[in-house]
Design a protein around this motif. Sequence first.
Motif, PDB file in Angstrom:
ATOM      1  N   LEU A 213     -39.856  -8.350   3.267  1.00  0.00           N
ATOM      2  CA  LEU A 213     -39.346  -9.348   2.320  1.00  0.00           C
ATOM      3  C   LEU A 213     -40.092  -9.290   0.994  1.00  0.00           C
ATOM      4  N   LEU A 214     -41.384  -9.004   1.063  1.00  0.00           N
ATOM      5  CA  LEU A 214     -42.178  -8.849  -0.160  1.00  0.00           C
ATOM      6  C   LEU A 214     -41.688  -7.642  -0.963  1.00  0.00           C
ATOM      7  N   PHE A 215     -41.406  -6.540  -0.266  1.00  0.00           N
ATOM      8  CA  PHE A 215     -40.902  -5.333  -0.930  1.00  0.00           C
ATOM      9  C   PHE A 215     -39.570  -5.601  -1.627  1.00  0.00           C
ATOM     10  N   ILE A 216     -38.591  -6.150  -0.889  1.00  0.00           N
ATOM     11  CA  ILE A 216     -37.250  -6.296  -1.470  1.00  0.00           C
ATOM     12  C   ILE A 216     -37.222  -7.333  -2.581  1.00  0.00           C
ATOM     13  N   SER A 217     -38.029  -8.398  -2.445  1.00  0.00           N
ATOM     14  CA  SER A 217     -38.069  -9.385  -3.531  1.00  0.00           C
ATOM     15  C   SER A 217     -38.775  -8.803  -4.756  1.00  0.00           C
ATOM     16  N   GLY A 218     -39.820  -7.997  -4.530  1.00  0.00           N
ATOM     17  CA  GLY A 218     -40.521  -7.354  -5.649  1.00  0.00           C
ATOM     18  C   GLY A 218     -39.626  -6.363  -6.379  1.00  0.00           C
ATOM     19  N   PHE A 219     -38.867  -5.578  -5.623  1.00  0.00           N
ATOM     20  CA  PHE A 219     -37.932  -4.642  -6.255  1.00  0.00           C
ATOM     21  C   PHE A 219     -36.835  -5.393  -7.007  1.00  0.00           C
ATOM     22  N   GLY A 220     -36.437  -6.535  -6.452  1.00  0.00           N
ATOM     23  CA  GLY A 220     -35.414  -7.329  -7.126  1.00  0.00           C
ATOM     24  C   GLY A 220     -35.887  -7.816  -8.481  1.00  0.00           C
ATOM     25  N   ILE A 292     -34.346 -12.773  -0.199  1.00  0.00           N
ATOM     26  CA  ILE A 292     -33.083 -12.027  -0.150  1.00  0.00           C
ATOM     27  C   ILE A 292     -32.241 -12.303  -1.387  1.00  0.00           C
ATOM     28  N   LEU A 293     -32.345 -13.506  -1.950  1.00  0.00           N
ATOM     29  CA  LEU A 293     -31.624 -13.819  -3.180  1.00  0.00           C
ATOM     30  C   LEU A 293     -32.117 -12.927  -4.315  1.00  0.00           C
ATOM     31  N   CYS A 294     -33.429 -12.794  -4.406  1.00  0.00           N
ATOM     32  CA  CYS A 294     -34.028 -11.948  -5.446  1.00  0.00           C
ATOM     33  C   CYS A 294     -33.619 -10.486  -5.261  1.00  0.00           C
ATOM     34  N   ALA A 295     -33.516 -10.040  -3.987  1.00  0.00           N
ATOM     35  CA  ALA A 295     -33.138  -8.646  -3.704  1.00  0.00           C
ATOM     36  C   ALA A 295     -31.727  -8.354  -4.199  1.00  0.00           C
ATOM     37  N   TYR A 296     -30.788  -9.256  -3.914  1.00  0.00           N
ATOM     38  CA  TYR A 296     -29.405  -9.032  -4.338  1.00  0.00           C
ATOM     39  C   TYR A 296     -29.246  -9.131  -5.858  1.00  0.00           C
ATOM     40  N   ILE A 297     -29.961 -10.046  -6.477  1.00  0.00           N
ATOM     41  CA  ILE A 297     -29.898 -10.168  -7.939  1.00  0.00           C
ATOM     42  C   ILE A 297     -30.429  -8.891  -8.589  1.00  0.00           C
ATOM     43  N   GLY A 298     -31.526  -8.354  -8.046  1.00  0.00           N
ATOM     44  CA  GLY A 298     -32.095  -7.122  -8.594  1.00  0.00           C
ATOM     45  C   GLY A 298     -31.155  -5.933  -8.432  1.00  0.00           C
ATOM     46  N   GLN A 299     -30.489  -5.836  -7.256  1.00  0.00           N
ATOM     47  CA  GLN A 299     -29.535  -4.736  -7.058  1.00  0.00           C
ATOM     48  C   GLN A 299     -28.341  -4.860  -7.999  1.00  0.00           C
ATOM     49  N   ALA A 300     -27.893  -6.095  -8.244  1.00  0.00           N
ATOM     50  CA  ALA A 300     -26.788  -6.300  -9.184  1.00  0.00           C
ATOM     51  C   ALA A 300     -27.191  -5.882 -10.592  1.00  0.00           C
ATOM     52  N   ALA A 301     -28.432  -6.186 -10.984  1.00  0.00           N
ATOM     53  CA  ALA A 301     -28.924  -5.778 -12.310  1.00  0.00           C
ATOM     54  C   ALA A 301     -28.948  -4.257 -12.419  1.00  0.00           C
ATOM     55  N   TYR A 302     -29.363  -3.582 -11.357  1.00  0.00           N
ATOM     56  CA  TYR A 302     -29.394  -2.114 -11.366  1.00  0.00           C
ATOM     57  C   TYR A 302     -27.980  -1.541 -11.457  1.00  0.00           C
ATOM     58  N   LEU A 303     -27.036  -2.091 -10.685  1.00  0.00           N
ATOM     59  CA  LEU A 303     -25.666  -1.585 -10.688  1.00  0.00           C
ATOM     60  C   LEU A 303     -24.946  -1.860 -12.009  1.00  0.00           C
ATOM     61  N   SER A 304     -25.412  -2.856 -12.747  1.00  0.00           N
ATOM     62  CA  SER A 304     -24.816  -3.123 -14.056  1.00  0.00           C
ATOM     63  C   SER A 304     -25.054  -1.951 -14.996  1.00  0.00           C
ATOM     64  N   LYS A 305     -26.164  -1.253 -14.794  1.00  0.00           N
ATOM     65  CA  LYS A 305     -26.465  -0.078 -15.619  1.00  0.00           C
ATOM     66  C   LYS A 305     -26.025   1.229 -14.967  1.00  0.00           C
ATOM     67  N   PHE A 306     -26.036   1.252 -13.631  1.00  0.00           N
ATOM     68  CA  PHE A 306     -25.695   2.487 -12.899  1.00  0.00           C
ATOM     69  C   PHE A 306     -24.629   2.202 -11.839  1.00  0.00           C
ATOM     70  N   PRO A 307     -23.390   1.886 -12.234  1.00  0.00           N
ATOM     71  CA  PRO A 307     -22.341   1.541 -11.264  1.00  0.00           C
ATOM     72  C   PRO A 307     -21.977   2.684 -10.335  1.00  0.00           C
ATOM     73  N   ASP A 308     -22.267   3.916 -10.719  1.00  0.00           N
ATOM     74  CA  ASP A 308     -21.936   5.061  -9.856  1.00  0.00           C
ATOM     75  C   ASP A 308     -22.865   5.190  -8.656  1.00  0.00           C
ATOM     76  N   HIS A 309     -23.951   4.408  -8.640  1.00  0.00           N
ATOM     77  CA  HIS A 309     -24.932   4.489  -7.549  1.00  0.00           C
ATOM     78  C   HIS A 309     -24.676   3.467  -6.443  1.00  0.00           C
ATOM     79  N   VAL A 310     -23.461   2.936  -6.390  1.00  0.00           N
ATOM     80  CA  VAL A 310     -23.177   1.867  -5.434  1.00  0.00           C
ATOM     81  C   VAL A 310     -23.240   2.340  -3.981  1.00  0.00           C
ATOM     82  N   ARG A 311     -23.039   3.632  -3.735  1.00  0.00           N
ATOM     83  CA  ARG A 311     -23.062   4.140  -2.368  1.00  0.00           C
ATOM     84  C   ARG A 311     -24.438   4.040  -1.726  1.00  0.00           C
TER      85      ARG A 311
END
Length: 701
Positions: A213-220, A292-311
Amino acid sequence: MFLLSRQLVASPPARTLTLAFQSIGVIYGDIGTSSLYVFSSSFPEGIRHSDDVLRVLLLIIYTIVLIPMIKYVFLVLRANDNGDGGTFALYSLICRYANVSLIPNSQPEDSQLSNYKLETPSAARRIKEKLEKSKTAKVALFLTTILGTSMVIGDGVLTPCISVISVVSGINGLSQDAVVYISIILLIALFCGQRFGTDKVGYTFAPAICLWLLFISGFGAYNLFKHETRVLRAFNPLYIVKYFQRNGHKAWISLGGVVLCITGTEAMFADLGHFNVPAIQISFSGIVFPAILCAYIGQAAYLSKFPDHVRNTFYDSIPSPLYWPTFVVAIVAAIIASQAMISGAFAIVSQSLSLSCFPRVKVVHTSGKYEGQVYIPDINYFLMIACVIITYGFKSTEKIANAYGIAVVSVMLITTSLLVYLSSVLYKFSQGGFLPLAFSLVLMIIMGTWHYSQQQRYIFELKNKVSSVYVRDLALNTGIKKLPGIGLLYSELVQRIPPIFPHFVSNIPSIHSVMVMVSIKAIPISNVSREERFLFRQVEPREYNVYRCVVRYGYKDPIEEPGEFEQQLVQNLKEFVRLEHVLHNRVVEKDHEHEPDLSGEGSTSSAAIQSVSSSNKGVNIPLAVLPKAEERMRFIDKAMEQGVFYLLGEAEVVAKKDSSLLKKIVINYAYTFLRNNFRHGGKMLAIPQKRLLKVGMTYEV
């Protein structure tokens, strides 16, 4: 009908915090690892517009807020059975409120057990009366219960598959076949390790899940501030409306991927018995939810710049130096998530066994501290084979996710309603979604067949029960030999004398010096204390030493080993004899005044004995009574020294000749097949084979 849990009573803060920490390792592995595959499952055809990422993120956020946080943490957790949760706990709770059990083995004495008696609210009395009068409602409740059970077992198959494949897919450069074979090796290793048990599971797993949880929230947080802070606009609910307006049908389909963000939520309720309500509320609200909220927000921020990496969003968004440490922690987290669902499947099968809803299988209790931790070898190998087949057949997380969504939502649907999500995941029925429904259908057929046949068997015994007059006549029969020792005759009948008893006597014209007809009975509560477990009745004439004994277990109570069980039974029998003499003496002193027949079979019951026991404290027992009681108690001790012998009836159940074709198929073929291929009663009760005598009998139901 929401009940205030006994666990809501104020407990020491330190204990609550300890339980909160332990619950992180037991409950949240599944929901914590969902971030590995949610976005890829929500966009199976890729991201067509960058704004869609924000709108799917909004769906994820509100799904987590509304279902795990509001619905489960603050509402569902309070609807528990004396601190226990899950499908069977709810069903048991309803069975205590209303007489809706399909097997008619209720007894007035059961309501005297601790944690059993419940006051029915006046508003619910009409519902109670309708449930008790309606056979359809009883059957519907039972079918709903076994459907929920089947789906939980289905989760035990799908969670390891999707979790392990999601992790292994993160290794760069691996072909799909390599991912599948490595995943299969890890799954086989996981299931082979189940036999060692999960003792101290909370302390062992909690640090690993906390690190995850620390990892995924930190990455987020890292991705949010590095790529796109404007994704925080996703908290505006108007984005949901715009998302459905623009994408319509495809937006509705994407809900089938969004719902995967709450996989494992049901574990908060199902595993409640190991913790308490405040502990789960603290752990989810204070640690898991923000992570987990922070993890999903961070992934959404990444996909906003790199939508082709959704897989492969999760691994692509990790900083390069932390890739391999994250991969290792992800494997551990995936194994923990899988372990929790596998253990949950073991626990629910164990509970279903106690309610005669599953064919007999061996249950091994792996922990003396955690009563709910069990290992079932037969189910373990079945789950392992199913996981290997699914992993090899589906090969990718997308197809497994289609099946997983149906399983997850269906389990939650049993507790409350999630029709919108259910409709979206059912859309993917032909794309793999059929698997959990087909799997559950097979399990429901097995469980329904077993329960129906056991019900018919019980009704047969009830209709053919033997009067206590038979024992009186037996006492006068000089051709019946007395054998040394204590004979325990097992029967499922909890009232009067089972028909198997005269069948034994007619085949073997003898009877042990002390005869106890034992019935193992499941009570619709989680635990029955040892002090209340044994319910004895004296069968006249007293001099013949024949007793009825109902041994009551809750759906989480393990059956003791033979030696321990024998000691407990004999000890309770001697106490019964002592107090029964007191009651009998009082009747004599009242000039043979009529005493109410509390047992329904012309014998002294434990209900009367218990009332004497409680009223007799501090009162001198007449000296004339004690020698008689002590003489019978010494007789029981002597019989115990001579040995305890088990008598078991092997009943062949067949349908009557005039039965319907469906009933003949169910009883004569399906039930017979299950009986022949699963464990028999002697093995389930761990009866020593050298002291076991079996006699066959045919029941025409």
